[in-house]
Design a protein around this motif. Structure first.
Motif, PDB file in Angstrom:
ATOM      1  N   SER A  38     -19.974  -0.045  31.064  1.00  0.00           N
ATOM      2  CA  SER A  38     -20.062  -0.082  29.494  1.00  0.00           C
ATOM      3  C   SER A  38     -19.364  -1.128  28.681  1.00  0.00           C
ATOM      4  O   SER A  38     -19.780  -1.649  27.750  1.00  0.00           O
ATOM      5  CB  SER A  38     -19.988   1.334  29.041  1.00  0.00           C
ATOM      6  OG  SER A  38     -18.576   1.583  29.085  1.00  0.00           O
ATOM      7  N   SER A  39     -18.068  -1.599  29.194  1.00  0.00           N
ATOM      8  CA  SER A  39     -17.136  -2.333  28.611  1.00  0.00           C
ATOM      9  C   SER A  39     -17.826  -3.918  28.738  1.00  0.00           C
ATOM     10  O   SER A  39     -17.358  -4.918  28.067  1.00  0.00           O
ATOM     11  CB  SER A  39     -15.993  -2.434  29.051  1.00  0.00           C
ATOM     12  OG  SER A  39     -15.758  -2.581  30.260  1.00  0.00           O
ATOM     13  N   ILE A  40     -18.668  -4.051  29.824  1.00  0.00           N
ATOM     14  CA  ILE A  40     -19.250  -5.359  30.226  1.00  0.00           C
ATOM     15  C   ILE A  40     -20.943  -5.390  29.511  1.00  0.00           C
ATOM     16  O   ILE A  40     -21.368  -6.516  29.852  1.00  0.00           O
ATOM     17  CB  ILE A  40     -19.093  -5.743  31.208  1.00  0.00           C
ATOM     18  CG1 ILE A  40     -19.697  -4.728  32.441  1.00  0.00           C
ATOM     19  CG2 ILE A  40     -17.454  -6.190  31.631  1.00  0.00           C
ATOM     20  CD1 ILE A  40     -19.345  -5.479  33.787  1.00  0.00           C
ATOM     21  N   GLY A  41     -21.303  -4.413  28.768  1.00  0.00           N
ATOM     22  CA  GLY A  41     -22.450  -4.402  28.220  1.00  0.00           C
ATOM     23  C   GLY A  41     -23.654  -4.184  29.263  1.00  0.00           C
ATOM     24  O   GLY A  41     -24.901  -4.490  29.018  1.00  0.00           O
ATOM     25  N   LEU A  42     -23.444  -3.325  30.442  1.00  0.00           N
ATOM     26  CA  LEU A  42     -24.408  -2.637  31.333  1.00  0.00           C
ATOM     27  C   LEU A  42     -24.856  -1.409  31.071  1.00  0.00           C
ATOM     28  O   LEU A  42     -24.145  -0.697  30.408  1.00  0.00           O
ATOM     29  CB  LEU A  42     -23.937  -2.910  32.724  1.00  0.00           C
ATOM     30  CG  LEU A  42     -23.396  -4.402  33.288  1.00  0.00           C
ATOM     31  CD1 LEU A  42     -22.914  -4.084  34.617  1.00  0.00           C
ATOM     32  CD2 LEU A  42     -24.449  -5.404  33.044  1.00  0.00           C
TER      33      LEU A  42
END
Length: 144
Positions: free
Chosen positions: A24-28
């Motif tokens: 989630s912190s890398i936009g997945l």
């Protein structure tokens, strides 16, 4: 005085957030296509790639160890640059995607492969299930 109960115990495991979604912190996304690939797919893909390189080396170079490494680098950089996945990753239904920065994929693939050969970056992971070689290259291995 600090009590042992204040610090916790190694038996409790590493600190973690129960509601945190890997990637989630890398936009997945949390699950489905484009989500972080399950752990077992990474070593399976790596073993397939190594076996492929060792087979080619055995046929063309009499199994020379240096040829194994050179073939591994060539296969990784070439396939990641052109297709976004190595042969082993195609078989395990994963691929490598850029998640940070704007550098070209050939540079990412070279950095990622070089660091993977050092072994230590491949065994140090963050909470998004990204090994250090993916963090440095700005990539993530996802399912499709």
């Amino acid at each position: 005085m600090i009590d042992r109960n204040d610090l916790g115990s190694w038996m409790e495991g590493a600190p973690h957030e129960p509601d945190y979604v890997k990637g989630s912190s890398i936009g997945l996304p949390a699950e489905g296509p484009g989500s972080v690939a399950p752990f077992w797919r990474r070593p399976a893909a790596l073993m397939i790639d190594w076996l492929l390189c060792m087979g080619i080396s055995a046929l063309a170079f009499q199994g020379d160890a240096l040829a194994n490494l050179v073939l591994f680098v060539v296969v990784n950089v070439l396939f990641l640059t052109l297709f976004g996945a190595t042969p082993g990753q195609f078989i395990t239904r994963t691929h490598v995607v850029p998640v940070t920065g704007r550098s070209p994929m050939i540079l990412r693939a070279f950095v990622r492969t070089f660091l993977m050969l050092l072994l230590l970056p491949a065994v140090v992971w963050n909470r998004d299930s990204q090994p250090l070689h993916d963090v440095v290259a700005g990539t993530a291995v996802v399912t499709y």
